[in-house]
Design a protein around this motif. Structure first.
Motif, short mmCIF file in Angstrom:
data_model
loop_
_atom_site.label_atom_id
_atom_site.label_comp_id
_atom_site.label_asym_id
_atom_site.label_seq_id
_atom_site.Cartn_x
_atom_site.Cartn_y
_atom_site.Cartn_z
N TYR A 1 0.80 -1.23 0.00
CA TYR A 1 0.00 0.00 0.00
C TYR A 1 0.84 1.28 0.00
N ALA A 2 2.17 1.17 0.11
CA ALA A 2 2.96 2.39 0.24
C ALA A 2 4.41 2.12 -0.15
N VAL A 3 5.17 3.20 -0.32
CA VAL A 3 6.62 3.08 -0.46
C VAL A 3 7.27 4.05 0.53
N ARG A 4 8.46 3.67 0.95
CA ARG A 4 9.26 4.54 1.79
C ARG A 4 10.35 5.13 0.89
N LEU A 5 10.46 6.45 0.91
CA LEU A 5 11.49 7.10 0.11
C LEU A 5 12.66 7.45 1.04
N VAL A 6 13.85 7.02 0.68
CA VAL A 6 15.02 7.31 1.49
C VAL A 6 15.78 8.46 0.84
N PHE A 7 15.83 9.60 1.53
CA PHE A 7 16.41 10.81 0.97
C PHE A 7 17.86 10.98 1.39
N SER A 8 18.58 11.75 0.58
CA SER A 8 20.01 11.92 0.84
C SER A 8 20.28 12.75 2.09
N ASP A 9 19.27 13.45 2.61
CA ASP A 9 19.53 14.21 3.84
C ASP A 9 19.24 13.36 5.07
N GLY A 10 19.06 12.05 4.85
CA GLY A 10 18.88 11.16 5.98
C GLY A 10 17.42 10.96 6.36
N HIS A 11 16.53 11.65 5.68
CA HIS A 11 15.11 11.54 6.01
C HIS A 11 14.55 10.26 5.40
N ASP A 12 14.00 9.38 6.24
CA ASP A 12 13.45 8.14 5.69
C ASP A 12 12.21 7.68 6.43
N SER A 13 11.58 8.61 7.16
CA SER A 13 10.43 8.17 7.96
C SER A 13 9.09 8.43 7.29
N GLY A 14 9.12 8.95 6.06
CA GLY A 14 7.85 9.21 5.39
C GLY A 14 7.38 7.99 4.62
N LEU A 15 6.16 7.56 4.90
CA LEU A 15 5.57 6.46 4.13
C LEU A 15 4.59 7.06 3.14
N TYR A 16 4.89 6.88 1.86
CA TYR A 16 4.07 7.47 0.81
C TYR A 16 3.07 6.44 0.33
N SER A 17 1.82 6.58 0.75
CA SER A 17 0.79 5.62 0.34
C SER A 17 0.40 5.91 -1.10
N TRP A 18 -0.26 4.93 -1.73
CA TRP A 18 -0.64 5.12 -3.13
C TRP A 18 -1.55 6.32 -3.29
N ASP A 19 -2.48 6.50 -2.34
CA ASP A 19 -3.39 7.64 -2.52
C ASP A 19 -2.66 8.97 -2.34
N LEU A 20 -1.68 9.00 -1.43
CA LEU A 20 -0.90 10.23 -1.27
C LEU A 20 -0.12 10.54 -2.55
N LEU A 21 0.55 9.53 -3.10
CA LEU A 21 1.34 9.76 -4.31
C LEU A 21 0.46 10.24 -5.46
N HIS A 22 -0.70 9.61 -5.58
CA HIS A 22 -1.61 10.00 -6.67
C HIS A 22 -2.08 11.44 -6.46
N ASN A 23 -2.39 11.75 -5.21
CA ASN A 23 -2.81 13.10 -4.86
C ASN A 23 -1.72 14.13 -5.16
N LEU A 24 -0.47 13.78 -4.80
CA LEU A 24 0.65 14.69 -5.05
C LEU A 24 0.84 14.90 -6.55
N GLY A 25 0.57 13.84 -7.34
CA GLY A 25 0.68 13.96 -8.78
C GLY A 25 -0.43 14.82 -9.35
N LYS A 26 -1.65 14.48 -8.94
CA LYS A 26 -2.82 15.12 -9.51
C LYS A 26 -2.91 16.61 -9.16
N HIS A 27 -2.52 16.95 -7.94
CA HIS A 27 -2.69 18.33 -7.48
C HIS A 27 -1.36 19.06 -7.38
N HIS A 28 -0.39 18.56 -8.15
CA HIS A 28 0.97 19.10 -8.07
C HIS A 28 1.01 20.62 -8.12
N ASP A 29 0.34 21.22 -9.11
CA ASP A 29 0.51 22.65 -9.32
C ASP A 29 -0.02 23.48 -8.15
#
Length: 139
Positions: A77-105
């Motif tokens: 149901y989600a992916v974890r994105l591991v960022f170069s600044d050490g941030h890795d605690s965000g779980l990006y669910s499918w609905d969040l990712l779709h929402n971020l895509g759809k409402h990007h602007d």
């Protein structure tokens, strides 16, 4: 399944474009989104950035050059994105990712407005603030 509505589109493919710093989401229905690493980083769903209630969010700044080092699947149901600044605690669910895509602007504009309103910068990480720096009057 918790965290997924029945009609949440699940990406059929997720690609990391390290050079352009973008995450590409492709969907079976032909939709696809290119999301900047910076955008994904500042909209992290992690608790430390979101706070524990409205108004407690920490505006994420200075992330213009952040990289995503890897993507880890979390259940189905989600992916974890591991960022170069050490941030890795965000779980990006499918609905969040779709929402971020759809409402990007709108979302990105809102972020830029917040940064402006608070006199912050996309180049300066205010969570580790240093004195001095540019005043940012570029035209």
């Amino acid at each position: 399944m918790a965290g997924i509505e029945r009609d949440t589109p699940i990406p059929s493919e997720i690609k990391l474009h390290q050079k352009s710093r973008r995450l590409e989401l492709s969907y079976d229905n032909g939709e696809s989104y290119m999301l900047d690493f910076e955008y994904l980083r500042v909209f992290t769903p992690s608790a430390e950035a979101r706070g524990h209630g409205p108004g407690q969010e920490t505006l994420q700044t200075g992330k213009r050059n952040v990289d995503i080092e890897r993507i880890e699947p979390v259940g189905s149901y989600a992916v974890r994105l591991v960022f170069s600044d050490g941030h890795d605690s965000g779980l990006y669910s499918w609905d969040l990712l779709h929402n971020l895509g759809k409402h990007h602007d709108e979302l990105w504009q809102e972020y830029l407005n917040q940064i402006d309103a608070q006199g912050l910068s996309r180049d300066i990480d205010t969570s580790s603030r240093q004195s001095g720096g540019s005043c940012g009057h570029h035209h």
